[in-house]
Design a protein around this motif. Structure first.
Motif, PDB file in Angstrom:
ATOM      1  N   ARG A  84      -0.539   6.356  -6.728  1.00 59.55           N
ATOM      2  CA  ARG A  84      -1.687   5.460  -6.902  1.00 59.55           C
ATOM      3  C   ARG A  84      -1.749   4.843  -8.309  1.00 59.55           C
ATOM      4  O   ARG A  84      -2.810   4.766  -8.929  1.00 59.55           O
ATOM      5  N   ARG A  85      -0.582   4.419  -8.793  1.00 60.59           N
ATOM      6  CA  ARG A  85      -0.539   3.769 -10.100  1.00 60.59           C
ATOM      7  C   ARG A  85      -1.219   2.402 -10.051  1.00 60.59           C
ATOM      8  O   ARG A  85      -1.146   1.683  -9.069  1.00 60.59           O
ATOM      9  N   VAL A 131       0.834  -1.203   0.000  1.00 60.26           N
ATOM     10  CA  VAL A 131       0.000   0.000   0.000  1.00 60.26           C
ATOM     11  C   VAL A 131       0.865   1.248   0.000  1.00 60.26           C
ATOM     12  O   VAL A 131       0.569   2.240  -0.682  1.00 60.26           O
ATOM     13  N   TYR A 143       0.456  -1.158  -9.038  1.00 62.26           N
ATOM     14  CA  TYR A 143       0.662  -1.572  -7.651  1.00 62.26           C
ATOM     15  C   TYR A 143      -0.654  -1.862  -6.920  1.00 62.26           C
ATOM     16  O   TYR A 143      -0.641  -2.327  -5.782  1.00 62.26           O
ATOM     17  N   ARG A 144      -1.756  -1.601  -7.575  1.00 66.31           N
ATOM     18  CA  ARG A 144      -3.056  -1.691  -6.906  1.00 66.31           C
ATOM     19  C   ARG A 144      -3.411  -3.129  -6.527  1.00 66.31           C
ATOM     20  O   ARG A 144      -3.894  -3.389  -5.426  1.00 66.31           O
ATOM     21  N   SER A 202       3.770   5.900  -5.444  1.00 69.50           N
ATOM     22  CA  SER A 202       3.771   5.954  -6.906  1.00 69.50           C
ATOM     23  C   SER A 202       2.705   6.888  -7.464  1.00 69.50           C
ATOM     24  O   SER A 202       2.589   7.040  -8.679  1.00 69.50           O
ATOM     25  N   ALA A 229       2.888   8.225   1.636  1.00 68.11           N
ATOM     26  CA  ALA A 229       2.227   9.153   0.725  1.00 68.11           C
ATOM     27  C   ALA A 229       3.062  10.406   0.519  1.00 68.11           C
ATOM     28  O   ALA A 229       3.057  11.006  -0.565  1.00 68.11           O
ATOM     29  N   TRP A 258       2.137   1.825  -3.414  1.00 67.20           N
ATOM     30  CA  TRP A 258       1.047   2.348  -4.246  1.00 67.20           C
ATOM     31  C   TRP A 258       0.856   3.845  -3.997  1.00 67.20           C
ATOM     32  O   TRP A 258       0.688   4.628  -4.942  1.00 67.20           O
ATOM     33  N   LEU A 259       0.911   4.258  -2.728  1.00 69.02           N
ATOM     34  CA  LEU A 259       0.762   5.676  -2.401  1.00 69.02           C
ATOM     35  C   LEU A 259       1.951   6.494  -2.916  1.00 69.02           C
ATOM     36  O   LEU A 259       1.772   7.596  -3.441  1.00 69.02           O
TER      37      LEU A 259
END
Length: 267
Positions: free
Chosen positions: A43-44, A35, A47-48, A41, A91, A38-39
């Protein structure tokens, strides 16, 4: 930082719930990392999936543990804010900062208490042959004080030993890798571990820890010498070599923590 707290907290009462907690901790770490990635990046989508799968698996495992031991919820006041802070750091792309490392170390050390509580012991008494039956039938309200594990004699002493050690690894690793060009970090590494030696001596004398305490003192001396020698003499060590040394140190500290906790538990 995940294996040691779980095993040290439960030792020697290792049960299938110890394994369940261990797996939950590992998947939880993977979820936190995924997670966080993902943050970081932005939110790409790439990675989700990993973030979602690891989170769902961890949530299912934690739900299973809570069903067995509702008092696990008493730790939500620690774990929820800590995880939120760590994700906030990701983030902001500041997940390598000192404060985030401290948050993760505190989380890892708290697993010692959680693991001790999951063994089914209360005040040194084994509640039943099957801990899950005992917990489901006589456990107090989920958010009752004290939190799970704090009522197990010797548990918090084990947690403190691990917390002090893992806190030291923060400054130690930074002195060798990310902050190696900053002399004050190297000095902080040496001084932090040097202070642990008299602290262990005082604890041994005041707590009447006997041989376990002196073993702890010896481990503290080894940690201090390792910090001084590696930082001042062997700054060219590879990351792999540093990791191997820390594995050995973790084993020594874990033995000391278990021994100290056992002495306290048995008076």
């Amino acid at each position: 930082m995940l294996l040691a707290p779980v095993l040290v907290g439960a030792w020697p009462f290792l049960t299938w719930r110890t394994l369940l907690l261990l797996v939950s901790a590992l998947t939880g770490f993977c979820a936190l990392y995924a997670v966080g990635l993902w943050l970081k990046s932005g939110r790409r989508a790439r990675y989700r999936t990993a973030a979602l799968v690891h989170t769902l698996v961890t949530a299912a495992l934690v739900a299973w543990l809570v069903a067995l031991e509702p008092r696990l919820l008493s730790w939500s006041w620690v774990f929820v804010p800590a995880v939120a802070l760590s994700l906030l750091a990701s983030a902001r792309r500041s997940d390598r900062t000192w404060w985030n490392d401290i948050v993760l170390v505190v989380l890892g050390s708290c697993l010692t208490l959680v693991s001790a509580g999951l063994t089914g012991r209360r005040s040194g008494v084994w509640l039943a042959d099957d801990p899950s039956v005992a917990v489901l039938t006589i456990a107090p309200a989920p958010f009752a004080w004290p939190p799970l594990g704090l009522d197990v004699p010797g548990a918090w002493e084990r947690a403190v030993v691990l917390l002090l050690y893992f806190a030291g690894t923060i400054v130690h690793v930074k002195a060798l890798i990310r902050e190696r060009r900053r002399p004050w970090v190297s000095r902080a590494d040496v001084w932090y571990h040097a202070v642990l030696v008299p602290a262990a001596v005082v604890w041994t004398l005041l707590g009447h820890l006997g041989a376990a305490g002196w073993f702890l003192v010896g481990v503290a001396v080894v940690l201090a010498l390792r910090a001084w020698w590696i930082v001042t003499r062997r700054r060219d060590l590879s990351v792999k070599a540093i990791g191997v040394v820390e594995i050995v140190m973790t084993v020594l500290v874990s033995v000391a923590a278990i021994w100290v906790g056992a002495i306290v538990a048995h008076g």
